[in-house]
Design an enzyme around this catalytic site. Structure first.
Site, PDB file in Angstrom:
ATOM      1  N   THR A 200       0.815  -1.211   0.000  1.00 41.83           N
ATOM      2  CA  THR A 200       0.000   0.000   0.000  1.00 41.83           C
ATOM      3  C   THR A 200       0.854   1.269   0.000  1.00 41.83           C
ATOM      4  O   THR A 200       1.999   1.242   0.476  1.00 41.83           O
ATOM      5  CB  THR A 200      -0.902  -0.011   1.256  1.00 41.83           C
ATOM      6  OG1 THR A 200      -1.457   1.278   1.456  1.00 41.83           O
ATOM      7  CG2 THR A 200      -0.123  -0.351   2.527  1.00 41.83           C
ATOM      8  N   ASP A 201       0.260   2.375  -0.446  1.00 38.94           N
ATOM      9  CA  ASP A 201       0.969   3.667  -0.366  1.00 38.94           C
ATOM     10  C   ASP A 201       1.020   4.186   1.073  1.00 38.94           C
ATOM     11  O   ASP A 201       1.766   5.121   1.375  1.00 38.94           O
ATOM     12  CB  ASP A 201       0.311   4.712  -1.283  1.00 38.94           C
ATOM     13  CG  ASP A 201      -1.148   5.021  -0.953  1.00 38.94           C
ATOM     14  OD1 ASP A 201      -1.731   4.367  -0.066  1.00 38.94           O
ATOM     15  OD2 ASP A 201      -1.720   5.932  -1.596  1.00 38.94           O
ATOM     16  N   GLU A 202       0.204   3.566   1.973  1.00 37.94           N
ATOM     17  CA  GLU A 202       0.125   4.091   3.345  1.00 37.94           C
ATOM     18  C   GLU A 202       1.437   3.911   4.111  1.00 37.94           C
ATOM     19  O   GLU A 202       1.648   4.549   5.133  1.00 37.94           O
ATOM     20  CB  GLU A 202      -1.051   3.454   4.088  1.00 37.94           C
ATOM     21  CG  GLU A 202      -2.347   3.699   3.346  1.00 37.94           C
ATOM     22  CD  GLU A 202      -3.615   3.389   4.127  1.00 37.94           C
ATOM     23  OE1 GLU A 202      -3.582   3.389   5.355  1.00 37.94           O
ATOM     24  OE2 GLU A 202      -4.643   3.143   3.460  1.00 37.94           O
TER      25      GLU A 202
ATOM     26  N   TYR B  87      -1.986  -0.609  10.955  1.00 40.47           N
ATOM     27  CA  TYR B  87      -2.089  -1.259   9.636  1.00 40.47           C
ATOM     28  C   TYR B  87      -0.871  -0.932   8.773  1.00 40.47           C
ATOM     29  O   TYR B  87      -0.181  -1.830   8.280  1.00 40.47           O
ATOM     30  CB  TYR B  87      -3.375  -0.805   8.922  1.00 40.47           C
ATOM     31  CG  TYR B  87      -3.369  -1.113   7.429  1.00 40.47           C
ATOM     32  CD1 TYR B  87      -3.334  -2.428   6.968  1.00 40.47           C
ATOM     33  CD2 TYR B  87      -3.384  -0.082   6.475  1.00 40.47           C
ATOM     34  CE1 TYR B  87      -3.301  -2.713   5.599  1.00 40.47           C
ATOM     35  CE2 TYR B  87      -3.359  -0.360   5.119  1.00 40.47           C
ATOM     36  CZ  TYR B  87      -3.318  -1.671   4.687  1.00 40.47           C
ATOM     37  OH  TYR B  87      -3.280  -1.950   3.338  1.00 40.47           O
TER      38      TYR B  87
ATOM     39  N   LYS C  37       2.188  -3.350   7.373  1.00 40.99           N
ATOM     40  CA  LYS C  37       2.481  -3.535   5.941  1.00 40.99           C
ATOM     41  C   LYS C  37       3.922  -3.113   5.643  1.00 40.99           C
ATOM     42  O   LYS C  37       4.622  -3.745   4.845  1.00 40.99           O
ATOM     43  CB  LYS C  37       1.505  -2.728   5.072  1.00 40.99           C
ATOM     44  CG  LYS C  37       0.084  -3.244   5.042  1.00 40.99           C
ATOM     45  CD  LYS C  37      -0.071  -4.636   4.436  1.00 40.99           C
ATOM     46  CE  LYS C  37       0.146  -4.677   2.953  1.00 40.99           C
ATOM     47  NZ  LYS C  37      -0.160  -6.026   2.385  1.00 40.99           N
TER      48      LYS C  37
END
Ligand code: NAD
Ligand code: TYD
Length: 359
Positions: free
Chosen positions: A133-135, A159, A163
């Site tokens: 993810t970009d998060e 989260y 990741k």
């Protein structure tokens, strides 16, 4: 030849499996634990299709993985399996650590042993693609440039931190053991089969039953949005042509504040399924307490993927969101089964918690 997909009963994984088998006869072994987010109804169109081999299980189960890998001899593994909802990670981070970090670690160990024993040509052709993810890059200010693959990792939620940890493990297995890995970091997806606790499907579902449309804080948080089928095509492209050990940002060039997204969904519903009282759906918008640690802005610079591998999204936000709202209107039973929990009964009835491929 065969591929192994993990998390293929979730939102993006099920779209990927459906797209893959619509374009190829190469079988898919689909390993999914069927948490609350796994819904086999997403794959009901594949019932009886021998190219789809569903296995209920955990990516962290080394004995299961060893057996699956030796039985099916996949040429590639695509790792979608994860706990994926930021709000759930705030209320209960442990499952995120368990699956996203420890699960990925155990999966990598099983894959390393399998890959290490392959004959030279199969070993050279093998790929492990990790979907991220970009998060992991953290939050941007309004004027910061979009995330490139060189941005520092600055995850802010349990989260995104879990990741980020999984991305680091994948990278380390390449540098330390030579495992042929690829990583994709994608922005927010939307489209069919999206579980209605995430922003877009929640708004579509709540609006129709007259419930409030909860906007966190001031609704000015910005996300980049990509139609899920475009994410699937990016993953296929990276799998086929990505450089080993590289990471690729995937995005839709569609930065929008949350409030704009909610207004767009409301306007589409006004057009496609007007309220009985003739009033606009936006009257249901309610501002609620903000998410703790809420990242203000994500933006993806997807030029590397475009310039090096020739990938571009096919949908604009306008075309993708219209298809999405229409899909939810056309699938009231899918929504009803998710809301009632009936999809869990369906899973039990069809699979009884067993590994179907072993029967
Ligand atoms: P999802 O929550 O809808 O699906 C996750 C799937 O993984 C479910 O089917 C679940 O049953 C399965 N799963 C969970 N734990 C497992 C385990 N231990 N072993 C085996 N299966 C397990 O998630 P999604 O939105 O489809 O996201 C898929 C992947 O893409 C995730 O890795 C996520 O981090 C990443 N991603 C998602 C988005 C997004 O906007 N949804 C954006 C970028 C990246
Ligand atoms: P979400 O779909 O949970 O994805 P993510 O947190 O991974 O970006 O949320 C998207 C954005 O919408 C995020 O900024 C939080 C916000 N949001 C709301 O304003 N209201 C809601 O009810 C939800 C679920 C999210």
């Amino acid at each position: 030849m065969t591929i192994l997909v993990t998390g293929g009963a979730g939102f993006i994984g099920s779209n990927f499996v459906l797209d893959w088998l619509a374009q190829s006869d190469e079988p898919v072994v689909n390993l999914d634990k069927l948490t609350y987010a796994g819904n086999l109804q997403n794959l009901s169109s594949l019932d009886g299709d021998a190219r789809h081999i569903f296995v209920r299980g955990d990516i962290g189960d080394s004995a299961l993985l060893t057996d699956l890998l030796s039985r099916h001899q996949p040429r590639a593994i695509l790792n979608f399996a994860a706990e994926s909802h930021v709000d759930r990670s705030i209320h209960g981070p442990e499952d995120f650590i368990q699956t996203n970090i420890l699960g990925t670690f155990h999966l990598l160990e099983s894959v390393r042993a399998y890959w290490g024993a392959l004959p030279a040509d199969a070993k050279a052709a093998f790929r492990f693609l990790h979907v991220s993810t970009d998060e992991v890059y953290g939050s941007l200010s309004k004027t910061d440039p979009a995330f490139t693959e060189n941005n520092k990792y600055e995850p802010n939620s349990p989260y995104s931190a879990s990741k980020a940890a999984s991305d680091h493990l994948v990278r380390a297995y390449h540098h330390t053991y030579g495992l042929p890995v690829l990583t994709t970091n994608c922005s927010n997806n939307y489209g069919p089969y999206h579980f209605p606790e995430k922003l877009i499907p929640l708004m579509i579902v709540n609006a129709q039953v007259g419930k409030p449309l909860p906007v966190y804080g001031d609704g000015q948080q910005i996300r980049d949005w990509l139609y899920v089928k475009d994410h699937c095509s990016a993953i296929r492209r990276v799998l086929e042509a990505g450089q080993l050990g590289e990471t690729y940002n995937v995005g839709g060039w569609n930065e929008k504040p949350n409030l704009d997204i909610v207004h767009t969904v409301c306007a589409l519903l006004d057009e496609l399924k007007p309220r009985a009282d003739g009033k606009p759906y936006k009257e249901q918008i309610t501002y609620v307490t903000d998410r703790p640690g809420h990242d203000r802005r994500y933006a993806i610079d997807a030029r590397k993927l475009e310039q090096q591998l020739g990938w571009k999204p096919a949908e604009t936000f306008e075309t993708g969101i219209r298809k999405t709202v229409q899909w939810y209107l056309d699938h009231p039973q899918w929504v009803a089964d998710v809301l009632s929990g009936g999809y869990r009964d369906w899973v039990e009835k069809h699979y009884g918690g067993n590994d179907k491929s072993a029967t």
